[in-house]
Design a protein around this motif. Structure first.
Motif, PDB file in Angstrom:
ATOM      1  N   LEU A  81      59.050  37.979  41.944  1.00  0.00           N
ATOM      2  CA  LEU A  81      58.534  37.823  43.699  1.00  0.00           C
ATOM      3  C   LEU A  81      57.583  36.524  43.636  1.00  0.00           C
ATOM      4  O   LEU A  81      56.355  37.962  44.317  1.00  0.00           O
ATOM      5  N   PRO A  82      57.643  35.959  44.106  1.00  0.00           N
ATOM      6  CA  PRO A  82      56.605  35.094  44.372  1.00  0.00           C
ATOM      7  C   PRO A  82      55.345  35.549  45.238  1.00  0.00           C
ATOM      8  O   PRO A  82      55.158  34.858  45.963  1.00  0.00           O
ATOM      9  N   MET A  83      56.730  35.406  46.814  1.00  0.00           N
ATOM     10  CA  MET A  83      55.761  35.494  47.830  1.00  0.00           C
ATOM     11  C   MET A  83      54.763  36.414  47.750  1.00  0.00           C
ATOM     12  O   MET A  83      53.937  36.950  48.459  1.00  0.00           O
ATOM     13  N   LEU A  84      55.779  37.823  47.146  1.00  0.00           N
ATOM     14  CA  LEU A  84      54.146  38.601  47.070  1.00  0.00           C
ATOM     15  C   LEU A  84      53.242  39.091  46.495  1.00  0.00           C
ATOM     16  O   LEU A  84      52.495  39.618  46.491  1.00  0.00           O
ATOM     17  N   GLN A  85      53.591  37.896  45.852  1.00  0.00           N
ATOM     18  CA  GLN A  85      52.468  38.063  44.927  1.00  0.00           C
ATOM     19  C   GLN A  85      51.290  36.901  44.895  1.00  0.00           C
ATOM     20  O   GLN A  85      50.462  37.461  44.823  1.00  0.00           O
ATOM     21  N   ALA A  86      51.924  35.900  45.883  1.00  0.00           N
ATOM     22  CA  ALA A  86      50.818  35.275  46.619  1.00  0.00           C
ATOM     23  C   ALA A  86      50.518  36.558  47.374  1.00  0.00           C
ATOM     24  O   ALA A  86      49.207  36.017  47.758  1.00  0.00           O
ATOM     25  N   GLU A  87      51.302  37.046  48.152  1.00  0.00           N
ATOM     26  CA  GLU A  87      50.263  38.305  48.960  1.00  0.00           C
ATOM     27  C   GLU A  87      48.900  39.228  48.562  1.00  0.00           C
ATOM     28  O   GLU A  87      48.385  39.208  48.786  1.00  0.00           O
ATOM     29  N   LEU A  88      50.065  39.453  47.000  1.00  0.00           N
ATOM     30  CA  LEU A  88      48.606  40.415  46.481  1.00  0.00           C
ATOM     31  C   LEU A  88      47.791  39.370  46.108  1.00  0.00           C
ATOM     32  O   LEU A  88      46.217  40.077  45.625  1.00  0.00           O
ATOM     33  N   ASP A  89      47.893  38.642  45.908  1.00  0.00           N
ATOM     34  CA  ASP A  89      46.550  37.798  45.075  1.00  0.00           C
ATOM     35  C   ASP A  89      45.413  37.504  46.419  1.00  0.00           C
ATOM     36  O   ASP A  89      44.138  37.067  45.661  1.00  0.00           O
ATOM     37  N   GLN A  90      45.988  37.126  47.276  1.00  0.00           N
ATOM     38  CA  GLN A  90      45.339  36.950  48.518  1.00  0.00           C
ATOM     39  C   GLN A  90      44.103  37.951  48.906  1.00  0.00           C
ATOM     40  O   GLN A  90      43.448  37.735  49.044  1.00  0.00           O
ATOM     41  N   GLN A  91      44.631  39.429  48.534  1.00  0.00           N
ATOM     42  CA  GLN A  91      44.072  40.206  48.615  1.00  0.00           C
ATOM     43  C   GLN A  91      43.508  40.831  48.020  1.00  0.00           C
ATOM     44  O   GLN A  91      42.542  41.199  48.083  1.00  0.00           O
ATOM     45  N   ALA A  92      43.471  40.142  46.758  1.00  0.00           N
ATOM     46  CA  ALA A  92      43.289  40.597  45.330  1.00  0.00           C
ATOM     47  C   ALA A  92      41.019  38.930  45.554  1.00  0.00           C
ATOM     48  O   ALA A  92      40.541  40.320  45.274  1.00  0.00           O
ATOM     49  N   THR A  93      41.854  38.575  46.353  1.00  0.00           N
ATOM     50  CA  THR A  93      41.065  37.360  46.035  1.00  0.00           C
ATOM     51  C   THR A  93      39.640  38.095  47.569  1.00  0.00           C
ATOM     52  O   THR A  93      38.190  37.880  47.259  1.00  0.00           O
ATOM     53  N   ARG A  94      40.126  38.596  48.718  1.00  0.00           N
ATOM     54  CA  ARG A  94      39.381  38.933  49.535  1.00  0.00           C
ATOM     55  C   ARG A  94      38.655  40.248  48.979  1.00  0.00           C
ATOM     56  O   ARG A  94      37.546  40.832  49.957  1.00  0.00           O
ATOM     57  N   ASN A  95      39.546  41.178  48.144  1.00  0.00           N
ATOM     58  CA  ASN A  95      39.128  42.620  47.853  1.00  0.00           C
ATOM     59  C   ASN A  95      37.413  42.177  46.511  1.00  0.00           C
ATOM     60  O   ASN A  95      36.554  42.588  46.673  1.00  0.00           O
ATOM     61  N   ARG A  96      38.001  40.459  45.711  1.00  0.00           N
ATOM     62  CA  ARG A  96      36.298  40.325  45.060  1.00  0.00           C
ATOM     63  C   ARG A  96      35.166  40.428  45.792  1.00  0.00           C
ATOM     64  O   ARG A  96      34.342  39.972  46.040  1.00  0.00           O
ATOM     65  N   ALA A  97      35.622  39.810  47.137  1.00  0.00           N
ATOM     66  CA  ALA A  97      34.057  39.430  48.537  1.00  0.00           C
ATOM     67  C   ALA A  97      33.176  40.446  48.601  1.00  0.00           C
ATOM     68  O   ALA A  97      32.767  39.950  49.553  1.00  0.00           O
ATOM     69  N   ARG A  98      34.525  41.862  48.685  1.00  0.00           N
ATOM     70  CA  ARG A  98      33.163  43.267  49.258  1.00  0.00           C
ATOM     71  C   ARG A  98      32.310  43.324  48.322  1.00  0.00           C
ATOM     72  O   ARG A  98      32.748  43.387  46.851  1.00  0.00           O
ATOM     73  N   SER A  99      31.144  43.886  48.858  1.00  0.00           N
ATOM     74  CA  SER A  99      29.653  43.728  47.514  1.00  0.00           C
ATOM     75  C   SER A  99      30.053  45.984  47.334  1.00  0.00           C
ATOM     76  O   SER A  99      29.382  46.050  45.965  1.00  0.00           O
ATOM     77  N   TYR A 100      30.480  46.082  48.319  1.00  0.00           N
ATOM     78  CA  TYR A 100      30.673  47.383  47.851  1.00  0.00           C
ATOM     79  C   TYR A 100      32.402  47.939  47.597  1.00  0.00           C
ATOM     80  O   TYR A 100      32.675  48.061  49.004  1.00  0.00           O
ATOM     81  N   ARG A 101      32.530  48.174  46.380  1.00  0.00           N
ATOM     82  CA  ARG A 101      34.222  49.046  46.491  1.00  0.00           C
ATOM     83  C   ARG A 101      33.841  50.112  45.644  1.00  0.00           C
ATOM     84  O   ARG A 101      33.759  50.866  44.661  1.00  0.00           O
ATOM     85  N   PRO A 102      33.267  51.772  46.490  1.00  0.00           N
ATOM     86  CA  PRO A 102      32.955  52.203  45.599  1.00  0.00           C
ATOM     87  C   PRO A 102      34.404  53.348  45.289  1.00  0.00           C
ATOM     88  O   PRO A 102      34.405  54.459  44.827  1.00  0.00           O
ATOM     89  N   ALA A 103      35.851  52.549  45.387  1.00  0.00           N
ATOM     90  CA  ALA A 103      36.786  53.453  44.905  1.00  0.00           C
ATOM     91  C   ALA A 103      36.943  52.463  43.520  1.00  0.00           C
ATOM     92  O   ALA A 103      38.577  53.676  43.460  1.00  0.00           O
TER      93      ALA A 103
END
Length: 218
Positions: A81-103
């Motif tokens: 599923l290349p489209m879904l994988q690309a979306e997940l990769d972008q979301q993962a990159t966005r999450n890594r940019a958050r400085s506070y990830r308590p969950a």
């Protein structure tokens, strides 16, 4: 060599059984909303964990099993599923940019649970963990918008991923049936005695609500 679903489930149950002797009944106020991960879970039903088993006991197992499903779906998505994988990769990159990830990085027994306790009427929180996380998240740029065609294609791939997750879940339920006996044995050994002790203590407190040795009750 890739581990089979049967092996992964067996290892997850083993890990849960090692944790179970450390479980203790919660003494804080229970939550009103049911846990979406555990309520009505077919995996817990296959394991023989019904509504009479404390939620903390259920959650420790359901979270470990969910990890197996998530891993299998992630592997399937990366290959098919290349489209879904690309979306997940972008979301993962966005999450890594958050400085506070308590969950993130929680033990399985706490993963997926609300970050904050239920509010008490008349006693508002000065701040909440989830509120702090939302403030940090609002500072991270949103993902670029998708075209209508891309959204339709992405929805189709999400549906395929859901179908695969359901298939894996059914396989896990079939495997879980083979672990019911040792799961039930552990419940009888480590959980039921604690519940019975709590009920006995409650019965004593109801039968004798006032301490006869308290001078105020003399």
């Amino acid at each position: 060599m890739e581990r089979s679903i049967e092996t992964q489930v067996s290892q997850a149950v083993d890990a849960w059984l090692l944790w179970l002797p450390r479980w203790e009944p919660a003494t804080h106020r229970g939550r009103v909303a049911p846990c979406r991960r555990c309520f009505g879970s077919p995996v817990l039903s296959a394991a023989g964990l019904g509504a009479d088993v404390p939620h903390g006991v259920q959650h420790g197992l359901s979270t470990r099993i969910k990890t197996i499903v998530d891993r299998a779906v992630a592997e399937y998505t990366s290959v098919n599923l290349p489209m879904l994988q690309a979306e997940l990769d972008q979301q993962a990159t966005r999450n890594r940019a958050r400085s506070y990830r308590p969950a993130e990085g929680l033990e399985p027994e706490f993963e997926g649970l609300p970050l904050d306790p239920d509010p008490v009427p008349g006693a508002p929180f000065l701040f909440t963990i989830s509120g702090l996380a939302e403030e940090v998240d609002s500072a991270v740029p949103d993902l670029p918008p998708l075209s209508a065609e891309a959204k339709a294609a992405l929805r189709q791939e999400v549906g395929l991923a859901d179908d695969y997750a359901n298939m894996v879940g059914r396989e896990i339920c079939a495997v879980m049936l083979h672990h019911r006996l040792r799961i039930q044995t552990a419940i009888q050994e480590f959980v039921e005695p604690q519940i019975e002790a709590m009920l006995e203590e409650l019965t004593r407190s109801l039968d004798a609500p006032f301490d006869p040795n308290d001078p105020l009750n003399g």
